[in-house]
Design an enzyme around this catalytic site. Sequence first.
Site, short mmCIF file in Angstrom:
data_model
loop_
_atom_site.label_atom_id
_atom_site.label_comp_id
_atom_site.label_asym_id
_atom_site.label_seq_id
_atom_site.Cartn_x
_atom_site.Cartn_y
_atom_site.Cartn_z
N VAL A 146 43.09 43.55 43.93
CA VAL A 146 41.99 42.64 43.54
C VAL A 146 42.58 41.31 43.06
O VAL A 146 42.12 40.23 43.44
CB VAL A 146 41.13 43.26 42.41
CG1 VAL A 146 40.21 42.23 41.78
CG2 VAL A 146 40.31 44.42 42.95
N TRP B 141 44.12 39.34 45.94
CA TRP B 141 43.08 38.81 46.82
C TRP B 141 42.59 37.46 46.30
O TRP B 141 42.29 36.56 47.06
CB TRP B 141 41.92 39.80 46.89
CG TRP B 141 40.82 39.36 47.80
CD1 TRP B 141 40.78 39.49 49.15
CD2 TRP B 141 39.61 38.71 47.43
NE1 TRP B 141 39.62 38.96 49.65
CE2 TRP B 141 38.88 38.47 48.62
CE3 TRP B 141 39.06 38.30 46.22
CZ2 TRP B 141 37.63 37.85 48.62
CZ3 TRP B 141 37.82 37.68 46.22
CH2 TRP B 141 37.13 37.47 47.42
N HIS B 142 42.54 37.34 44.95
CA HIS B 142 42.08 36.07 44.38
C HIS B 142 43.17 35.00 44.46
O HIS B 142 42.85 33.81 44.50
CB HIS B 142 41.64 36.27 42.93
CG HIS B 142 40.31 36.97 42.80
ND1 HIS B 142 40.19 38.31 42.59
CD2 HIS B 142 39.04 36.50 42.90
CE1 HIS B 142 38.90 38.64 42.54
NE2 HIS B 142 38.19 37.57 42.73
N GLY B 143 44.42 35.40 44.48
CA GLY B 143 45.50 34.42 44.58
C GLY B 143 46.81 35.01 44.13
O GLY B 143 46.83 35.86 43.25
N TYR C 43 33.75 30.21 44.16
CA TYR C 43 34.38 31.26 44.96
C TYR C 43 34.79 30.78 46.35
O TYR C 43 35.37 31.56 47.11
CB TYR C 43 33.46 32.49 45.04
CG TYR C 43 34.00 33.62 44.19
CD1 TYR C 43 33.90 33.58 42.81
CD2 TYR C 43 34.65 34.71 44.76
CE1 TYR C 43 34.42 34.58 42.02
CE2 TYR C 43 35.17 35.72 43.97
CZ TYR C 43 35.05 35.65 42.61
OH TYR C 43 35.58 36.66 41.83
#
Lengths: 82, 469
Positions: B318, B321-323, B466
């Site tokens: 997780v 996935w965001h960075g 987002y």
Amino acid sequence: MAAAITDITPIFRDILHDPDLDLASTTRFDDLAGWDSMDLITVVVEVECRFDLQFELPEIDRLTNIGDLVRMIEAKQALAAA
Amino acid sequence: MGFSGFPFLLGFLPLVLGGFALAGRRGEAWAKSWLIAASLVFYAAGAPTFLPLLLLSVGGNFWLLRRMHGSDTAARWATGGVVVNLAVLGWFKYLNAEPALGLSFVSFTQIGCLLHHAGGDTRAPRMRDYALYAAFFPALLAGPILNPRDMLPQIARTEGWRLSADNLAVGSGFFIIGLLKKTILADPLSTLVGPGFANPAALTFFPAWQAAMAYSLQLYFDFSGYTDMAIGLAWMVGLRFPDNFEQPYRAQSVIAYWQRWHMSLTRFLMTTVHAPLTLAILRWRKARRLPIDATAQATPAGFFSMIGMPIVVTMVLVALWHGATLPFLLFGLLHAGFLLVNHAWRTKHAPALPAVASIALTYICVLVGSVLFRSESVGQAVGLLGGMAGLHGIDPIRTDGRTAAALLWLFALYAIVWCAPTTRQWMLSGSTSRLVWRPSSPWAVAMGCAATLGVLAAGGTSEFLYFRF
């Protein structure tokens, strides 16, 4: 189906710590006290060992009640016997 | 092209709906083709250089799906497809100088479809249907991540591809509420969030809490506003998207929070990472005659292997996935820690806290995580968290008009978060209450006024938070 439900009831009783648990084909997993997604995977692995079967993840994803599980066990047993 | 910008609101959207109405009269194929063409124009307007990548990705995945149907080696093809999708995503998300807009969402939606067809017994969708599923513009840039089991049957239907008054009324209601969330509720918070996070070491107790709380509200209203708009756009043309938020700040545990926040991503990762990993670990233990029941899960070794490891791996993914940054990694690990404590609490059958205390404790955990989520460096996060802990001093709350207005605004937003119904409940409850939306003349006037307000406020609107993911 009644015989198969009798076969899997002890697995649910053990996992949910409920010796008096009664199951019917319409019993939804989400309606069982204390049920969570971990319990479903634990049940599946116990069923795999008990009946010498293997479930695929998309099949597990489709299970919502006891009837679904029993039908899937029967279908796999029939396929293995053929 | 964001949903809340003038080019979309005053140009693209009316054109798409007008064209859909005309195309729908000529039949299903025309209507779907129109929506696909509109989606490609929408993507090209935002990221023209990546349009060939989008086309290649959709075309390549469709070819794989066709190849998999009826094949004995469908699972291998699916695995190969997942690896290629992840490799392409990894390259363009982490290594390329310019990240490809929306690729995370497009890739995950298509990976979900490959895995859905991995058994080889499910017929591949038709090309037009698949293109619409994978590239439909409302979900293209920031989700929700579409589940093939829910969406493909909707898209495959041959009837109902007409612009109807019912769909337009409900869809525009979702869209307008989302627009208001974004432009009226989320965007003004940037005046509290930006300065607070710019110089966190200077913030004393109350200003630090104000900055963190303002950010958690901004993120929620921005992302849930975007999702409402996406659901509304899809609804207008007769498609039903899944919910992505279910009042997450009312969750009574961190487990429940993740079941209610960015739900489509949680569902995707639970299905594709957490469940397969847990299943593999339980089978491994069973093959070695190790117990897997609840008693075994409550022992330290059993808890770590059967519950802890899948959670840590999932939350690290997780985070990544965001960075690929240290603050995101720490955000993931922190939430993994919260989840482990939550599961341990359950495993030990410890008594539940009162509901209000559970909600407050869960929200504070989420708030601390959101500081890491927003920070560009660990130092920035530590600075703000230090301020929240009172390490930079505790000044009395200022009594000037600006501070009072900011506090009042935060109070109003928390009242919405904790007391108001969700957009879906408000739009579709069917209640006879006058406060609940229904297709009536008074509500049409009210929604028209709300839309005007939203469009006027959209003038200075910022990009959705987002979009960067």
